[in-house]
Scaffold this active site. Structure first.
Site, short mmCIF file in Angstrom:
data_model
loop_
_atom_site.label_atom_id
_atom_site.label_comp_id
_atom_site.label_asym_id
_atom_site.label_seq_id
_atom_site.Cartn_x
_atom_site.Cartn_y
_atom_site.Cartn_z
N ASN A 107 50.50 -9.36 -21.38
CA ASN A 107 51.29 -9.56 -20.23
C ASN A 107 50.42 -9.89 -19.22
OD1 ASN A 107 52.38 -7.23 -21.90
ND2 ASN A 107 54.29 -8.01 -21.19
N ASP A 134 51.54 -3.89 -28.67
CA ASP A 134 52.84 -3.23 -28.04
C ASP A 134 53.97 -4.45 -28.81
OD1 ASP A 134 51.81 -1.29 -26.88
OD2 ASP A 134 51.19 -2.42 -24.97
N ARG A 178 53.57 1.68 -23.43
CA ARG A 178 53.96 2.26 -22.16
C ARG A 178 55.45 1.85 -21.85
NH1 ARG A 178 51.37 3.66 -17.61
NH2 ARG A 178 49.22 3.52 -18.64
N TYR A 292 44.10 5.67 -30.05
CA TYR A 292 43.76 4.24 -30.41
C TYR A 292 43.63 3.82 -31.88
CZ TYR A 292 42.02 3.98 -25.44
OH TYR A 292 41.97 4.02 -24.06
N MET A 293 43.66 5.08 -32.58
CA MET A 293 43.45 4.71 -34.07
C MET A 293 44.42 3.73 -34.58
SD MET A 293 41.03 6.55 -35.20
CE MET A 293 41.22 6.58 -36.72
N PRO A 294 45.66 3.47 -34.23
CA PRO A 294 46.36 2.14 -34.94
C PRO A 294 45.94 0.77 -34.58
CG PRO A 294 48.05 3.89 -34.06
CD PRO A 294 46.52 4.40 -33.44
N ARG A 295 45.46 0.63 -33.57
CA ARG A 295 45.39 -0.73 -32.84
C ARG A 295 44.20 -1.50 -33.49
NH1 ARG A 295 43.81 0.11 -26.39
NH2 ARG A 295 41.36 0.33 -26.82
#
Length: 388
Positions: A107, A134, A178, A292-295
């Site tokens: 964004n 996201d 978020r 942060y593990m998934p990203r």
């Protein structure tokens, strides 16, 4: 357009963002032989400071290796430029003779491209290439990076549900997000059946009630003898305050350079564990933040996600040739297609998870939501239904 293309990465890294860089760089080589491709180090900050790597000089085999590597190989930034900062960026682009600037991100990144477009007066083509775990960009069915992160989340919740069948109790997994709940809802993509976890899903699009949460968990424990919960770190209470503000003492709250409340790394897991201990005393409970593990997990890079990210970079060159805009991944009913859309349709806007993705009266996916996530995160492993 045979001069110079500048490419940069902004915001949080993903497992496939480098595919987009390489897709764009190789497309320039194919369509504009002799053109220079500069990779700006750490986003627009690199353009401001004149800090580049010459991607034109990097052999293709090395670029391909970088493409399959997680995280942002050029480095990223959380800088959110205002008009004055953008003037410095424009000056930096003019200094290197840029014909086009491709900025890969979410964004805020698209918002920066809109400001630059308005200020440049058509002399440089500004292109936004999508990236965000996201999944919250307008005009997009889904975004590069989301599917790989969602696969990690789906696998994590399938695994923890099997774990808690063996040793029953309560498990709460806090997932990044978020303002949009797509990644959290993806926790249900690999459910074995309607008895499987996650039994409860809490997303930012719906108000969160701490007392209602305890009631929901209690009812689920009565029904299933265990309760697996997926909750977005950005959920808010009915008064609009982030849950972390309601549960964590004010002196322990932190904000980033833009004034946003820091959600990752907060005391939210400990606060939820306390709430469970007080509301459901004696019950075995565990709260984890996936953080942060998934990203950018190397073990969860999806082949389709990687290819779409690469294709988005290549298509960004077409958009640059057409004067600029935003690359969008859309679904035509059978496959993903790439479209050019106006920057203003995406810039600074947030796409929320549709209301009909969740059941109206319970914190669970609807059939519509389930179909969406199963399309994007198809089952990767076959496991047997446990006896307990």
């Amino acid at each position: 357009m045979s001069g110079t293309f500048v490419i940069a990465q902004g915001g949080g890294p993903t497992a496939v963002i480098n595919q987009t860089v390489v897709g764009a760089a190789l497309e320039v080589r194919k369509r504009h032989p002799g053109a220079k491709v500069l990779g700006s180090l750490h986003g627009v900050r690199g353009i401001r400071d004149g800090n580049y790597v010459d991607l034109s000089a990097v052999p293709e085999d090395r670029l391909r290796l970088i493409a399959g590597t997680p995280s942002a190989a050029l480095g990223s930034t959380r800088d959110k430029p205002d008009a004055a900062y953008c003037e410095l960026v424009l000056a930096g682009l003019k200094k290197v003779g840029a014909d086009a600037f491709i900025y890969i991100g979410g964004n805020d990144t698209s918002g920066t491209q809109q400001i630059l477009t308005d200020a440049a007066g058509g002399k440089i083509a500004f292109v936004h290439a999508p990236k965000t775990i996201d999944n919250d960009l307008e005009e997009n069915d889904h975004t590069p990076g989301f599917m790989s992160a969602a696969e990690f989340v789906a696998g994590a919740f399938l695994s923890v549900d099997l774990d808690f069948r063996a040793l029953p109790g309560i498990y709460v997994g806090i997932v990044m997000g978020r303002h949009a709940g797509f990644l959290t809802a993806a926790a249900a993509a690999w459910q074995l059946d309607r008895d499987s976890g996650p039994h409860l899903i809490y997303v930012p699009e719906r108000p969160f009630s701490p007392s209602g949460f305890i009631d929901d968990v209690r009812a689920t424990m009565d029904r299933h003898k265990r309760c697996i919960v997926a909750v977005s770190e950005g959920v808010s209470t009915a008064d609009g305050k982030a849950l972390v503000e309601s549960l964590v003492p004010p002196e322990k709250l932190e904000r980033d350079q833009h004034g946003n409340l820091k959600l990752s790394g907060s005391d939210l897991p400990a606060a939820l564990e306390r709430a469970l201990a007080e509301g459901l005393p004696g019950k075995r409970a565990r709260v984890d933040a996936l953080g942060y593990m998934p990203r950018g997990n190397v073990g969860a890079i999806g082949a389709v996600d990687a290819q779409e990210a690469f294709d988005a970079g290549a298509f960004a060159i077409t958009v640059a040739e057409q004067g600029g805009g935003s690359v969008a991944l859309q679904y035509d009913g059978t496959k993903t297609v790439l479209k050019k859309v106006p920057l203003e349709n995406v810039a600074g806007k947030t796409r929320h998870m549709p209301d009909d993705f969740m059941k109206p009266d319970v914190h669970q996916l609807s059939d519509t939501g389930r179909a969406y996530f199963k399309r994007l995160v198809p089952e990767k492993y076959k496991v047997g239904k446990p006896f307990v």
